[in-house]
Design a protein around this motif. Structure first.
Motif, short mmCIF file in Angstrom:
data_model
loop_
_atom_site.label_atom_id
_atom_site.label_comp_id
_atom_site.label_asym_id
_atom_site.label_seq_id
_atom_site.Cartn_x
_atom_site.Cartn_y
_atom_site.Cartn_z
N UNK A 197 1.74 -9.69 -7.26
CA UNK A 197 0.42 -10.18 -6.84
C UNK A 197 -0.24 -11.05 -7.91
N UNK A 198 -0.08 -10.70 -9.17
CA UNK A 198 -0.74 -11.44 -10.24
C UNK A 198 -0.07 -12.77 -10.55
N UNK A 199 1.21 -12.90 -10.24
CA UNK A 199 1.93 -14.14 -10.59
C UNK A 199 2.18 -15.04 -9.38
N UNK A 200 2.40 -14.45 -8.22
CA UNK A 200 2.66 -15.25 -7.01
C UNK A 200 1.41 -15.22 -6.13
N UNK A 201 0.37 -15.88 -6.59
CA UNK A 201 -0.92 -15.84 -5.90
C UNK A 201 -0.94 -16.62 -4.59
N UNK A 202 0.06 -17.47 -4.37
CA UNK A 202 0.11 -18.25 -3.13
C UNK A 202 0.97 -17.58 -2.06
N UNK A 203 1.27 -16.33 -2.25
CA UNK A 203 2.09 -15.60 -1.30
C UNK A 203 1.41 -15.53 0.06
N UNK A 204 2.18 -15.85 1.12
CA UNK A 204 1.63 -15.84 2.48
C UNK A 204 2.23 -14.75 3.35
N UNK A 205 3.42 -14.30 3.03
CA UNK A 205 4.08 -13.28 3.85
C UNK A 205 4.79 -12.30 2.94
N UNK A 206 4.53 -11.01 3.18
CA UNK A 206 5.13 -9.96 2.35
C UNK A 206 5.53 -8.79 3.24
N UNK A 207 6.78 -8.37 3.09
CA UNK A 207 7.28 -7.21 3.82
C UNK A 207 7.77 -6.18 2.79
N UNK A 208 7.01 -5.09 2.65
CA UNK A 208 7.40 -4.01 1.75
C UNK A 208 7.48 -2.70 2.55
N UNK A 209 7.89 -2.82 3.79
CA UNK A 209 8.06 -1.64 4.62
C UNK A 209 9.18 -0.75 4.10
N UNK A 210 9.07 0.53 4.38
CA UNK A 210 10.06 1.53 3.95
C UNK A 210 10.22 1.57 2.43
N UNK A 211 9.10 1.28 1.75
CA UNK A 211 9.04 1.44 0.29
C UNK A 211 8.08 2.60 0.04
N UNK A 212 8.58 3.82 -0.02
CA UNK A 212 7.70 5.00 -0.06
C UNK A 212 6.87 5.12 -1.33
N UNK A 213 7.23 4.38 -2.38
CA UNK A 213 6.51 4.50 -3.66
C UNK A 213 5.34 3.53 -3.77
N UNK A 214 5.16 2.69 -2.76
CA UNK A 214 4.02 1.76 -2.74
C UNK A 214 2.84 2.46 -2.09
N UNK A 215 1.68 2.43 -2.77
CA UNK A 215 0.49 3.14 -2.29
C UNK A 215 -0.70 2.19 -2.18
N UNK A 216 -1.88 2.77 -2.03
CA UNK A 216 -3.10 1.97 -1.92
C UNK A 216 -3.37 1.17 -3.20
N UNK A 217 -2.90 1.66 -4.32
CA UNK A 217 -3.09 0.93 -5.59
C UNK A 217 -2.41 -0.43 -5.55
N UNK A 218 -1.20 -0.46 -5.05
CA UNK A 218 -0.51 -1.73 -4.90
C UNK A 218 -1.20 -2.65 -3.92
N UNK A 219 -1.74 -2.10 -2.83
CA UNK A 219 -2.46 -2.93 -1.86
C UNK A 219 -3.73 -3.52 -2.47
N UNK A 220 -4.35 -2.79 -3.36
CA UNK A 220 -5.55 -3.31 -4.01
C UNK A 220 -5.23 -4.53 -4.87
N UNK A 221 -4.12 -4.50 -5.60
CA UNK A 221 -3.71 -5.68 -6.37
C UNK A 221 -3.44 -6.87 -5.45
N UNK A 222 -2.82 -6.59 -4.33
CA UNK A 222 -2.56 -7.68 -3.37
C UNK A 222 -3.86 -8.29 -2.87
#
Length: 523
Positions: free
Chosen positions: A430-455
Motif C-alpha cells: 500500500x505504501x509503495x504502489x499507491x496507484x493500485x486499482x485492483x487487489x485480490x488477497x482472498x484466502x489469505x487468513x493472516x490479513x486483518x483489518x490492520x492491513x485494510x487500514x493501510x490500503x
C-alpha cells in the motif's frame, strides 16, 4: 422452393409433382430413381409431363429435367452450384439443418451408390399468365426490401457475421456472393465447434481467398479457431503457407497441434504479434524452425515479433522451454503461464534476462514459484502493471516486499491463496504502489483489518477489492476502506464475518460498488 421426391412409382411421383405445382411458385424438384432403363424411361415421362404443364400454363415456370446417372451422365449440368464457394458442410456437421436444406442436400445425394438424381432447375423468370401467380410474385418482390440497400450497407451488415454464416450468405444469389467475398470482410476467420473439420475448412477458405493473389492471402490478419479439437498440424501448416500477413492466431483448446506446427507459423508469419495456445498440452516451446533461422535471419534477426503469448494450461512447459521462448520472443509485453506447473524460479530468471518489456505476467498456480522468483520479476521495475501469483503457496511477505519496492506503477495484483502474506506485506504494498486499482488477497487468513487500514489510507484509486474467505476481516476494516476509497466498484466479502450494518455503510459511501457477499440478511 426445393423438394425431394423419394424413390416411388411413376404415378405417385406425378401426383406429388401436380400437388407441388398447384402452389403457384417456382419449384426445384429432385427425385430418386434406379439407374435402369425402365426407370430412365419413367424420368423421360416425368420430364414430358413437366413440359406439358408449362406449355398450357397450368403451373409455374418449369424447365426440362437434368438427369444425373450416378454423377457420370454426360449431359449433367452443375452450373447451379458455385464450386468456388465453400460449402456449409465444411463449417457444420452433415446433420445440421443448414446443410440438409438447399443445394447441400441435392449435391450430397448424388454420391449414393446405385441412385440417380433428377433435378428440375428454374430458368430466369418469364411472363406469368395466371392472375394469382402474378399477385404472389408482386407481393414477394415488394417484400424484398433488403435488395434496396446499397452495397456499402450490405457489407457493413455482413461484417458482423461469423465465418460460417458469411459462407451461407455467399450462396443466396449472385449479388450476395460478390458482396460476401469482399476483401474487407475477410481480415478475420473465426471458427468454433468440436465437430468442425477445421483442416478442410481452412484449406477451402484460403484457396478461395488466394484467387486474386495466387497462393497468398494478403488480407487475412486474424484466425480464431479456439475450441476446434479436430484442428491438427495440417491446418496450421495451411495457415503458415498462405497467410504471411497474419497478426493474430488463437488456437486455445486445440490439443492436437504440436511444436512443429507452431514453429512453422511463427517462422512463415513474421508479423505475428498475438498467439494464444492455451490448453494445447503438446506445445512445449515457441521457436523458429532451423530453416527459418538460417534463411530468414536478416529479416527476423533470429527473433520473433510476438508481443502477446498465452500458454495457460500448457502442463508440459518446463524451464528449458521457457528459456527458449524468452530467447526468441524478446518483444513480449503480455505473458500468461497459468497452471504451467513445472515452471520454477529458474525459468523466471531466464525470462527476465531476455524479456525486459513485460507489462502483464501471470504465474498463477505455479506452485514451485517462490520469493526468489518474485525477486527476479521485480527487475521489470516500473514497466510491470499486472501481476498474478494466485495460489503460489511459497510466496510470502518477502516476495511482496520485492514487488512493492521496485514495481511502483503496479495497477493489478492477484495474490489469492498466498497464505504466507500478512498485514506487513499489505503495508509494503500500500505504501509503495499507491496507484493500485485492483487487489485480490482472498484466502489469505493472516490479513486483518490492520492491513485494510493501510490500503484505505494510501490507495485512494482502488476500484476492485477481493477479500473472499479472509477470516480475520471484520466490518470495521470495511468501513475504513469505504470511507476513503470512494471509487470502489467491486467488493468481494464472501465467507467473511461481516455484519449487515457494515455492508450498508459500504453501500452508502460507494454508490457504484457491487458487493458480493454470503449474508442472507443483506440485499
Amino acid at each position: 422452393m426445393a423438394v425431394y421426391l423419394p424413390e416411388q412409382p411413376l404415378g405417385a411421383q406425378l401426383l406429388s409433382l401436380l400437388q407441388l405445382l398447384s402452389i403457384g411458385s417456382n419449384v426445384f424438384v429432385s427425385c430418386a430413381v434406379q439407374s435402369s432403363s425402365v426407370q430412365r424411361n419413367n424420368v423421360k415421362s416425368l420430364e414430358f409431363c413437366c413440359r406439358l404443364l408449362f406449355t398450357f400454363g397450368h403451373g409455374p415456370t418449369v424447365c426440362p429435367l437434368i438427369v444425373l446417372l450416378g454423377g457420370q451422365h454426360r449431359d449433367s449440368d452443375l452450373s447451379m452450384r458455385t464450386l468456388s464457394t465453400p460449402s456449409p458442410a465444411l463449417i457444420f456437421p452433415p446433420t445440421s439443418p443448414g446443410f440438409q436444406n438447399g443445394r447441400g442436400s441435392s449435391t450430397s445425394s448424388s454420391s449414393v451408390t446405385g441412385e440417380t438424381v433428377a433435378m428440375v432447375h428454374s430458368p430466369p423468370p418469364t411472363r406469368l399468365t395466371h392472375p394469382l401467380i402474378r399477385l404472389a410474385a408482386k407481393q414477394q418482390k415488394e417484400q424484398a426490401h433488403i435488395d434496396r440497400l446499397p452495397d456499402q450497407s450490405m457489407i457493413h451488415i455482413f461484417s458482423f457475421l461469423p465465418t460460417n454464416q458469411l459462407c451461407r450468405c455467399a450462396r443466396v444469389c449472385r449479388r450476395w456472393y460478390n458482396l460476401a467475398w469482399d476483401p474487407r470482410l475477410w481480415r478475420t476467420i473465426r471458427l468454433t465447434g468440436e465437430t468442425i473439420n477445421v483442416d478442410r475448412a481452412l484449406k477451402v477458405l484460403t484457396r478461395r481467398l488466394c484467387q486474386d493473389t495466387p497462393n497468398v492471402c494478403l488480407m487475412l490478419e486474424t484466425v480464431i479457431v479456439s475450441g476446434c479439437r479436430r484442428l491438427t498440424d495440417r491446418g496450421l501448416y495451411t495457415i503458415a503457407q498462405c497467410c504471411p500477413e497474419l497478426r493474430r492466431l488463437e488456437v486455445s483448446g486445440c490439443y492436437n497441434i504440436s511444436n512443429e506446427a507452431v514453429f512453422d507459423v511463427v517462422s512463415l508469419c513474421p508479423n505475428l504479434e498475438h498467439l494464444d495456445v492455451s490448453g494445447c498440452s503438446k506445445v512445449t516451446c515457441i521457436s523458429l524452425t532451423r530453416e527459418a533461422s538460417i534463411k530468414l535471419s536478416p529479416l527476423h534477426g533470429k527473433q520473433i515479433s510476438i508481443r502477446y503469448l498465452d500458454m495457460t494450461d500448457c502442463f508440459v512447459l518446463e524451464d528449458e522451454g521457457l528459456h527458449t521462448i524468452a530467447a526468441h520472443c524478446t518483444q513480449l509485453t503480455h505473458l500468461y503461464l497459468r497452471r504451467c506447473v513445472r515452471i520454477t524460479d529458474e525459468g523466471l530468471r531466464y525470462l527476465m534476462i531476455y524479456c525486459t518489456s513485460i507489462k502483464e505476467l501471470s504465474v498463477s498456480d505455479c506452485r514451485f514459484v517462490s520469493d526468489f522468483g518474485m525477486r527476479e520479476i521485480a527487475k521489470l521495475e516500473s514497466r510491470l502493471r499486472y501481476l498474478s501469483i494466485a495460489h503460489c503457496g511459497r510466496i510470502t511477505d518477502v516476495g511482496i516486499r520485492y514487488i512493492a519496492k521496485y514495481c511502483s506503477k503496479l495497477r493489478y495484483l492477484n495474490a489469492r491463496g498466498c497464505e504466507g502474506i500478512t498485514d506487513h506485506g499489505v503495508e509494503y504494498l500500500a505504501k509503495n504502489c499507491t496507484k493500485l486499482k485492483s487487489l485480490d488477497i482472498g484466502k489469505c487468513p493472516l490479513v486483518s483489518d490492520t492491513g485494510l487500514e493501510f490500503l484505505a489510507l494510501n490507495c485512494f484509486n482502488l476500484k476492485r477489492l477481493s477479500l473472499k474467505s479472509c477470516e480475520s476481516i471484520t466490518g470495521q476494516g470495511l468501513q475504513i476502506v469505504a470511507a476513503n476509497c470512494f471509487d470502489l466498484q467491486m467488493l468481494n466479502v464472501q465467507d467473511c464475518d461481516v455484519s449487515v450494518d457494515a455492508l450498508r455503510f459500504v453501500k452508502r459511501h460507494c454508490k457504484r460498488c457491487i458487493i458480493e457477499h454470503t449474508n442472507p440478511a443483506f440485499f
